[in-house]
Design a protein around this motif. Structure first.
Motif, short mmCIF file in Angstrom:
data_model
loop_
_atom_site.label_atom_id
_atom_site.label_comp_id
_atom_site.label_asym_id
_atom_site.label_seq_id
_atom_site.Cartn_x
_atom_site.Cartn_y
_atom_site.Cartn_z
N VAL A 85 0.86 -1.19 0.00
CA VAL A 85 0.00 0.00 0.00
C VAL A 85 0.90 1.24 0.00
N ILE A 120 1.47 5.09 0.34
CA ILE A 120 0.78 6.17 1.04
C ILE A 120 1.62 7.45 0.99
N CYS A 151 -0.93 5.67 7.45
CA CYS A 151 0.09 4.62 7.57
C CYS A 151 -0.18 3.75 8.80
N ALA A 200 -3.37 1.62 8.10
CA ALA A 200 -3.10 0.57 7.12
C ALA A 200 -2.21 -0.52 7.72
N ALA A 201 -1.22 -0.11 8.50
CA ALA A 201 -0.32 -1.10 9.11
C ALA A 201 -1.07 -2.00 10.08
N ALA A 231 -1.05 -4.15 6.24
CA ALA A 231 -0.48 -3.70 4.97
C ALA A 231 1.04 -3.61 5.05
N ASP A 232 1.67 -3.83 3.89
CA ASP A 232 3.09 -3.50 3.74
C ASP A 232 3.13 -2.06 3.23
N VAL A 233 3.32 -1.13 4.16
CA VAL A 233 3.18 0.29 3.83
C VAL A 233 4.43 0.83 3.15
N ARG A 245 5.93 4.28 2.12
CA ARG A 245 5.72 5.71 2.36
C ARG A 245 6.35 6.55 1.26
#
Lengths: 364, 364
Positions: free
Chosen positions: B83, B85, B96, B99-100, B104-106, B108
């Motif tokens: 994801v 972001i 973040c 989502a985490a 999710a594998d954020v 940035r």
């Protein structure tokens, strides 16, 4: 769009107190305004009185009752935790769903719909569960489950109670019963529209809050810094200002009346309705030892006049008399009615009106 | 407790439209009442017009803006999903975090606070992310991030946009921009108190809803059965009736004015404020190409008269003039002010009032 008025005698919302609607007209303040913070503090103090608790972490969750349920579980359940849950209706089932999504190992203790759960069975279900959870007032069946005996649980087991339909309507004493986590809803016996979920956490429950719950919105680590006023007021999410005005006003009405008086009013109205329905030859659904006064369940008569059934009767009550009552859920859909007498709705005049209207519609 | 009136020029809530407060006095209906369902349907249809979308799944989440953010992520993120972001303020950071927590594998993509995020960097950050997410109007910095260029993303990548502070204030066109998921808040440019989060999901986003999100309260599989009216109206949680009345009314005001006219009004007020502050020798914070008209950020002057600082000035504005403005966040606390002109607050008279009050306090 016309503004039709209803006598709200379903399973909630009930009619709000007039003072509550008045409160919605207060000028909106910012969520960090000193005047709003003072009102929030006072709201939380009123909640402590209504919950009969000293719990510091006592505040309204920014969502309806089910958000309170989710906040209750998501903040304390760790994956694999044994969680004993009493199930004798829709809201016990919902607890199982919510707890399982948090990773709980759910241990169900079931009773038939309409019957209470024996608290000893909850105590015997597991030697040292992380949580024992039960619904105090099952909105789907009109049954009260006993909470007080659960005070005698193992050390280290949290007691979590759904008080959505009980708070304000029947006795709830969080500290005396050693309840660790409880939540309610504004739209039942508190006489406020739906939108907030009063929540209270004991110190023992606070100590068990997980570091990073799966929900950000309901993360009590962060919310507590805003609502308890300890240290700096750190903004978390924008508080629903106007709904908090409404709750503040509703709690004021309730405390001015007095909890004992409110419980007595709900009890008297429920009794009058139970007796009135039985006098019309109708049969109550919930076990007679554990009937809620604020939510009456009754079998839809089987010997109805031609052309009448559950749906047509409820529609006639709504269209002709402006009365909402609730239908049954699950296997009792179409077979049971749920009649609420909650908050401002819990008045003898509403009992009289409903019995009169039902008599006319049913020809009894 | 006195009812003090405020001109709400902080980062939200703004002042509600008078018609909105009036709507709170509508008689409360049950959440399954045909009249309420009709009002909810009409509210959702108004939301589609405001979002400029045909999305069927368009409704107000029963919580404030951050509940909309959580609903946006928790329903579509699967563990390990990449994801992307954009992060240039508090609300990108919050995305973040949310989502985490969903697993999710954020990835940035950062820009300094006060600067916009280059959309090409969002597109280049991963070859095929599950989601690209960005905040349209960063409430912490007053910066607009460009969304339109993100229409040209890989097939299969959902575009998720935080429109909390943009909807109603600057152009938002969900379908034209191929936005899949967007949420807002009622208390900003919609002119309604806080309490609901308008949310819209494209069909592609609906197809990606996970089977069992970690949140029960925000589970769109179940909520959709209540709000879209497809098939039977299945009860999920009790809708916050009075807040939906308020939103219904606020959207009515906005659509009666017209979106173009509302955007123009916000633009004109923002421009007048920017020019007025600069004419007083103050320096704006946000990049001049990407300034939000509805939320102005300005450096607190360094050459303040003795005894004045950020806190004392804001307190004087509040106590003497009844004006709320917002302070800076993070490293800009005490150094930046955030001045909102949102919804009903976006009027020339408020610009004039604030500039006059600031001039008196600062002696400029």
């Amino acid at each position: 769009m016309p503004h039709r008025e209803r006598t709200l005698m379903g399973p909630g919302p009930g009619n709000p107190y007039p003072e509550v609607i008045e409160a919605f007209s207060r000028p909106v303040l910012g969520h960090l305004d000193p005047d709003f913070i003072a009102l929030l503090d006072e709201t939380n103090e009123r909640l402590r009185q209504v919950w009969r608790t000293e719990n510091r972490l006592t505040f309204p969750v920014s969502g309806t009752g089910s958000a309170g349920m989710e906040a209750a579980f998501v903040n304390v359940v760790r994956p694999g935790d044994p969680v004993v849950i009493g199930v004798n209706g829709v809201f016990g089932e919902r607890m199982c769903d919510v707890a399982a999504r948090c990773g709980a190992d759910v241990i169900r203790v079931e009773a038939p719909w309409g019957q209470p759960i024996d608290p000893q069975r909850l105590l015997d279900a597991h030697p040292s569960p992380a949580i024992i959870a039960v619904v105090h007032a099952e909105t789907s069946t009109g049954v009260r489950n006993d909470v007080a005996p659960l005070a005698d649980r193992p050390d280290g087991t949290l007691l979590l109670v759904d008080c959505v339909t009980s708070l304000g309507g029947i006795p709830v004493t969080v500290d005396e019963w050693r309840v660790d986590i409880a939540y309610s809803g504004t739209q039942k016996c508190l006489g406020v529209p739906p939108g907030l979920s009063p929540l209270t956490f004991s110190d023992a429950a606070v100590d068990r809050i997980v570091e990073r719950p799966s929900s950000w919105y309901l993360d009590l680590n962060m919310i507590a810094r805003y609502v308890t006023g300890e240290g700096a007021r750190a903004y978390h999410h924008t508080a629903p200002i106007s709904m908090i005005y409404a709750l503040h006003a509703g709690l004021g009405v309730l405390l001015d009346e007095g909890l004992d008086a409110s419980w007595a009013r709900h009890a008297a109205c429920g009794m009058a309705l139970h007796q009135g329905l039985e006098a019309m030859g109708m049969e109550l659904f919930a076990a007679d030892t554990h009937r809620l006064p604020e939510l009456t369940t009754v079998w839809v008569p089987e010997d109805l006049p031609d052309g009448l059934d559950d749906a047509t009767i409820r529609r006639t009550l709504l269209d002709t008399y402006g009365i909402e009552i609730g239908g049954g859920l699950g296997e009792f859909a179409g077979r049971v009615w749920r009649i609420g007498l909650m908050g401002h709705t819990a008045r003898q005049r509403n009992v009289t009106l409903l019995l009169g209207a039902l008599g006319e519609v049913l020809g009894r």
